[in-house]
Motif scaffolding. Structure first.
Motif, PDB file in Angstrom:
ATOM      1  N   ALA A 115     -12.432  20.594  37.477  1.00 30.45           N
ATOM      2  CA  ALA A 115     -12.809  20.453  36.073  1.00 30.45           C
ATOM      3  C   ALA A 115     -12.495  19.061  35.529  1.00 30.45           C
ATOM      4  O   ALA A 115     -13.177  18.601  34.606  1.00 30.45           O
ATOM      5  CB  ALA A 115     -12.086  21.503  35.238  1.00 30.45           C
ATOM      6  N   LEU A 116     -11.493  18.383  36.057  1.00 27.94           N
ATOM      7  CA  LEU A 116     -11.086  17.089  35.501  1.00 27.94           C
ATOM      8  C   LEU A 116     -12.205  16.045  35.490  1.00 27.94           C
ATOM      9  O   LEU A 116     -12.425  15.405  34.456  1.00 27.94           O
ATOM     10  CB  LEU A 116      -9.853  16.563  36.229  1.00 27.94           C
ATOM     11  N   VAL A 165     -11.901  25.846  33.553  1.00 28.85           N
ATOM     12  CA  VAL A 165     -10.468  25.735  33.251  1.00 28.85           C
ATOM     13  C   VAL A 165      -9.848  27.100  32.942  1.00 28.85           C
ATOM     14  O   VAL A 165      -8.712  27.365  33.331  1.00 28.85           O
ATOM     15  CB  VAL A 165     -10.238  24.734  32.091  1.00 28.85           C
ATOM     16  N   ILE A 166     -10.557  27.970  32.249  1.00 29.80           N
ATOM     17  CA  ILE A 166      -9.971  29.255  31.842  1.00 29.80           C
ATOM     18  C   ILE A 166      -9.532  30.089  33.050  1.00 29.80           C
ATOM     19  O   ILE A 166      -8.393  30.541  33.087  1.00 29.80           O
ATOM     20  CB  ILE A 166     -10.932  30.032  30.921  1.00 29.80           C
ATOM     21  N   ILE A 170      -9.350  18.124  24.168  1.00 33.83           N
ATOM     22  CA  ILE A 170      -8.510  19.329  24.126  1.00 33.83           C
ATOM     23  C   ILE A 170      -8.577  20.064  25.453  1.00 33.83           C
ATOM     24  O   ILE A 170      -7.552  20.497  25.992  1.00 33.83           O
ATOM     25  CB  ILE A 170      -8.924  20.225  22.945  1.00 33.83           C
ATOM     26  N   VAL A 171      -9.787  20.200  26.008  1.00 35.93           N
ATOM     27  CA  VAL A 171      -9.939  20.866  27.311  1.00 35.93           C
ATOM     28  C   VAL A 171      -9.214  20.064  28.385  1.00 35.93           C
ATOM     29  O   VAL A 171      -8.548  20.628  29.256  1.00 35.93           O
ATOM     30  CB  VAL A 171     -11.429  21.049  27.660  1.00 35.93           C
ATOM     31  N   LEU A 172      -9.290  18.745  28.315  1.00 34.08           N
ATOM     32  CA  LEU A 172      -8.589  17.890  29.270  1.00 34.08           C
ATOM     33  C   LEU A 172      -7.078  18.076  29.156  1.00 34.08           C
ATOM     34  O   LEU A 172      -6.384  18.168  30.176  1.00 34.08           O
ATOM     35  CB  LEU A 172      -8.956  16.419  29.018  1.00 34.08           C
ATOM     36  N   GLY A 207      -4.901  27.296  40.213  1.00 31.74           N
ATOM     37  CA  GLY A 207      -4.776  26.028  39.504  1.00 31.74           C
ATOM     38  C   GLY A 207      -5.555  24.897  40.137  1.00 31.74           C
ATOM     39  O   GLY A 207      -5.864  23.907  39.479  1.00 31.74           O
ATOM     40  N   TRP A 208      -5.935  25.038  41.403  1.00 30.13           N
ATOM     41  CA  TRP A 208      -6.723  24.006  42.069  1.00 30.13           C
ATOM     42  C   TRP A 208      -8.082  23.845  41.401  1.00 30.13           C
ATOM     43  O   TRP A 208      -8.733  22.808  41.533  1.00 30.13           O
ATOM     44  CB  TRP A 208      -6.895  24.329  43.544  1.00 30.13           C
TER      45      TRP A 208
END
Length: 73
Positions: free
Chosen positions: A32-33, A17-18, A57-59, A26-27
């Motif tokens: 990551a989802l 995600v970072i 939180i990451v989600l 952003g793809w």
């Protein structure tokens, strides 16, 4: 044990995600989802809430970035 596994899954997805916060990357949040959702599921099976909350939180970060970028960027 499941809490630790959930935290490890959350850290792995955070590593995805970072870099995905950079424009035109952003793809990566789409990759990551599913990992984060798996972490939330594992954390929900645990008796403690730390790993689940970390994955949530990451989600939230990944979903917010996808909403801002229109789902792609």
């Amino acid at each position: 044990m499941l809490n630790i596994l959930s935290i490890l899954i959350g850290l792995f997805s955070l590593l995805i995600v970072i870099p995905s916060q950079i424009p035109f990357l952003g793809w990566g949040n789409w990759f990551a989802l599913p990992v984060v959702v798996a972490g939330v599921a594992v954390g929900a099976l645990s008796s403690r809430n730390g790993g689940r909350n970390f994955c949530l939180i990451v989600l939230a970060i990944a979903v917010l970035r996808l909403m801002i970028g229109g789902g792609i960027f």
